[in-house]
Scaffold this motif. Structure first.
Motif, mmCIF file in Angstrom:
data_model
loop_
_atom_site.group_PDB
_atom_site.id
_atom_site.type_symbol
_atom_site.label_atom_id
_atom_site.label_comp_id
_atom_site.label_asym_id
_atom_site.label_seq_id
_atom_site.Cartn_x
_atom_site.Cartn_y
_atom_site.Cartn_z
ATOM 1 N N GLN A 8 76.929 -21.548 -60.307
ATOM 2 C CA GLN A 8 76.681 -20.440 -60.851
ATOM 3 C C GLN A 8 75.670 -19.559 -60.313
ATOM 4 O O GLN A 8 75.668 -18.356 -60.057
ATOM 5 C CB GLN A 8 76.326 -20.470 -62.271
ATOM 6 N N LEU A 9 74.634 -20.113 -59.734
ATOM 7 C CA LEU A 9 73.407 -19.357 -58.901
ATOM 8 C C LEU A 9 73.970 -18.912 -57.683
ATOM 9 O O LEU A 9 73.820 -17.870 -56.987
ATOM 10 C CB LEU A 9 72.233 -20.073 -58.914
ATOM 11 N N GLY A 10 74.413 -19.990 -56.955
ATOM 12 C CA GLY A 10 75.057 -19.843 -55.618
ATOM 13 C C GLY A 10 75.992 -18.585 -55.444
ATOM 14 O O GLY A 10 76.122 -17.838 -54.322
ATOM 15 N N ARG A 11 77.063 -18.507 -56.380
ATOM 16 C CA ARG A 11 77.677 -17.625 -56.474
ATOM 17 C C ARG A 11 77.461 -16.192 -56.622
ATOM 18 O O ARG A 11 77.579 -15.059 -56.145
ATOM 19 C CB ARG A 11 78.932 -17.604 -57.612
ATOM 20 N N THR A 54 70.314 -23.296 -53.131
ATOM 21 C CA THR A 54 70.493 -23.651 -54.576
ATOM 22 C C THR A 54 71.068 -24.904 -54.944
ATOM 23 O O THR A 54 71.143 -25.161 -56.051
ATOM 24 C CB THR A 54 71.325 -22.269 -55.143
ATOM 25 N N ALA A 55 71.493 -25.645 -53.853
ATOM 26 C CA ALA A 55 72.266 -27.007 -54.190
ATOM 27 C C ALA A 55 71.286 -27.832 -54.758
ATOM 28 O O ALA A 55 70.275 -27.792 -54.505
ATOM 29 C CB ALA A 55 72.775 -27.432 -52.691
ATOM 30 N N TRP A 146 65.925 -22.514 -67.596
ATOM 31 C CA TRP A 146 67.211 -22.296 -68.784
ATOM 32 C C TRP A 146 68.116 -21.170 -68.258
ATOM 33 O O TRP A 146 68.501 -20.413 -68.845
ATOM 34 C CB TRP A 146 66.619 -21.788 -70.183
ATOM 35 N N LEU A 147 68.571 -21.584 -66.903
ATOM 36 C CA LEU A 147 69.355 -20.858 -66.130
ATOM 37 C C LEU A 147 70.761 -20.485 -67.123
ATOM 38 O O LEU A 147 71.487 -21.826 -67.156
ATOM 39 C CB LEU A 147 69.606 -21.333 -64.857
ATOM 40 N N TYR A 148 71.618 -19.505 -66.728
ATOM 41 C CA TYR A 148 73.030 -19.493 -67.078
ATOM 42 C C TYR A 148 73.523 -18.601 -66.303
ATOM 43 O O TYR A 148 72.792 -17.417 -66.002
ATOM 44 C CB TYR A 148 73.031 -19.196 -68.495
ATOM 45 N N GLY A 149 74.735 -18.482 -66.100
ATOM 46 C CA GLY A 149 75.531 -17.441 -65.113
ATOM 47 C C GLY A 149 77.102 -17.347 -65.347
ATOM 48 O O GLY A 149 77.503 -18.598 -66.086
ATOM 49 N N HIS A 150 77.611 -16.425 -64.677
ATOM 50 C CA HIS A 150 78.996 -16.742 -64.684
ATOM 51 C C HIS A 150 79.591 -17.890 -63.711
ATOM 52 O O HIS A 150 79.067 -17.945 -62.663
ATOM 53 C CB HIS A 150 79.716 -15.423 -64.082
ATOM 54 N N GLY A 151 80.810 -18.232 -64.068
ATOM 55 C CA GLY A 151 81.385 -19.353 -63.184
ATOM 56 C C GLY A 151 80.784 -20.654 -63.299
ATOM 57 O O GLY A 151 80.849 -21.436 -62.183
ATOM 58 N N GLY A 152 80.068 -20.974 -64.473
ATOM 59 C CA GLY A 152 79.528 -22.286 -64.411
ATOM 60 C C GLY A 152 79.374 -23.067 -65.921
ATOM 61 O O GLY A 152 79.520 -22.349 -66.732
ATOM 62 N N TYR A 181 69.103 -15.334 -66.827
ATOM 63 C CA TYR A 181 70.319 -14.885 -66.436
ATOM 64 C C TYR A 181 70.206 -14.724 -64.988
ATOM 65 O O TYR A 181 69.545 -14.286 -64.317
ATOM 66 C CB TYR A 181 70.730 -13.584 -66.972
ATOM 67 N N THR A 182 71.259 -15.496 -64.313
ATOM 68 C CA THR A 182 71.332 -15.741 -62.767
ATOM 69 C C THR A 182 70.994 -14.113 -61.983
ATOM 70 O O THR A 182 70.565 -14.017 -61.105
ATOM 71 C CB THR A 182 72.716 -16.415 -62.349
ATOM 72 N N ALA A 183 71.963 -13.141 -62.806
ATOM 73 C CA ALA A 183 71.834 -11.871 -62.103
ATOM 74 C C ALA A 183 70.634 -11.247 -62.047
ATOM 75 O O ALA A 183 70.118 -10.701 -60.862
ATOM 76 C CB ALA A 183 72.656 -11.121 -62.769
#
Length: 279
Positions: A8-11, A54-55, A146-152, A181-183
């Motif tokens: 989600q972060l890499g994307r 980010t891996a 506490w990371l969150y984002g799209h596609g994960g 938020y990852t963005a």
């Protein structure tokens, strides 16, 4: 160059950086960061100016039972990337975690406060920080939370599904942190490209418990927040110990004239499409 490109972060890094930079991303299928020779060959071929690493193996409880894998990915993998980055004079950004702290402070953690991780995940990520800084003194360490984002897979998406099903859930109320938020994290990464290396804390501002976070997600999803019940960490019974308070002070961002990200409540609304992501 971005490692962990399918996470989600890499994307999000690729999505934002490709507007101004030539970006190439590698998921774990294309690049096994635990293989030193493979890392060297790939980085030789790409010859990047900047590597955003980010891996990671981010399953906090999973790390407790897969200790070898945790160190191979979070520590040795980071060392392999740092070594190859150094061979090409590439700048490296290493994404770390609030879990490098023990949570006993009860005030937001400064960038150079003493670390004392409670879990294998936190220990392996801190070891990754240390090896990257040793190999690349000009590297940038980003601690987030506490990371969150799209596609994960993440807490927000899990709670959204539960809310959609009007499911009763029990969530811990004695761990305090800052959902991020990852963005918003990647917007700060873009600004840090031209700033000095070092350790930076980057999270959405404000804090809450996981219980408060879950209730807010239910409310924003149009479900009944009363379906969310509190419990203690001891009652929940996770494998890994977690800091009870891991809010991050962002003094280094302010020192280099970068405004910390917006409040976590606003970021959550943006993620859910309730306002512009640029508000």
């Amino acid at each position: 160059m971005v490692t962990g490109a399918n996470g989600q972060l890499g994307r999000e890094v690729i999505s934002q950086f490709c507007k101004n930079y030539d970006v190439i991303g590698f998921g774990k299928e294309e690049l096994n960061i635990t293989n030193e020779d493979e890392v060297r060959i790939v980085i030789n071929k790409v010859n990047p100016n900047v590597i955003i690493h980010t891996a990671a193996y981010t399953s906090v409880d999973g790390c407790e039972t897969n200790i070898r894998l945790a160190y191979e990915v979070n520590t040795i993998g980071a060392a392999n990337v740092a070594q190859a980055a150094g061979d090409h004079a590439a700048r490296m950004f290493y994404i770390s975690t609030d879990y490098v702290f023990n949570g006993e402070k009860e005030l937001p953690y400064l960038e150079y406060d003493m670390t004392d991780p409670l879990s294998i995940y936190g220990i392996s990520k801190l070891a990754g920080e240390n090896v990257v800084r040793r190999l690349l003194p000009n590297s940038t360490i980003i601690r987030t939370s506490w990371l969150y984002g799209h596609g994960g897979k993440n807490f927000v998406n899990t709670m959204l599904q539960f809310a959609k099903d009007n499911k009763k859930v029990t969530v811990v109320d004695d761990q305090i942190g800052s959902p991020t938020y990852t963005a918003d994290l990647v917007k700060v990464l873009l600004e840090l490209i031209d700033k000095p290396g070092g350790i930076y804390h980057v999270s959405n501002t404000g804090s809450c418990s996981w219980f408060q976070f879950a209730k807010t997600i239910y409310k924003e999803a149009g479900s009944d927040p009363e379906l969310v019940s509190p419990c203690t960490t001891a009652e929940y019974g996770s494998q890994a110990k977690r800091p009870k308070y891991s809010v991050l002070a962002q003094s280094e961002l302010e020192r280099v004239n970068i405004v910390p990200p917006r409040k976590w409540e606003e970021a959550l609304k943006a993620y859910l499409g309730k306002e512009s992501a640029n508000d």
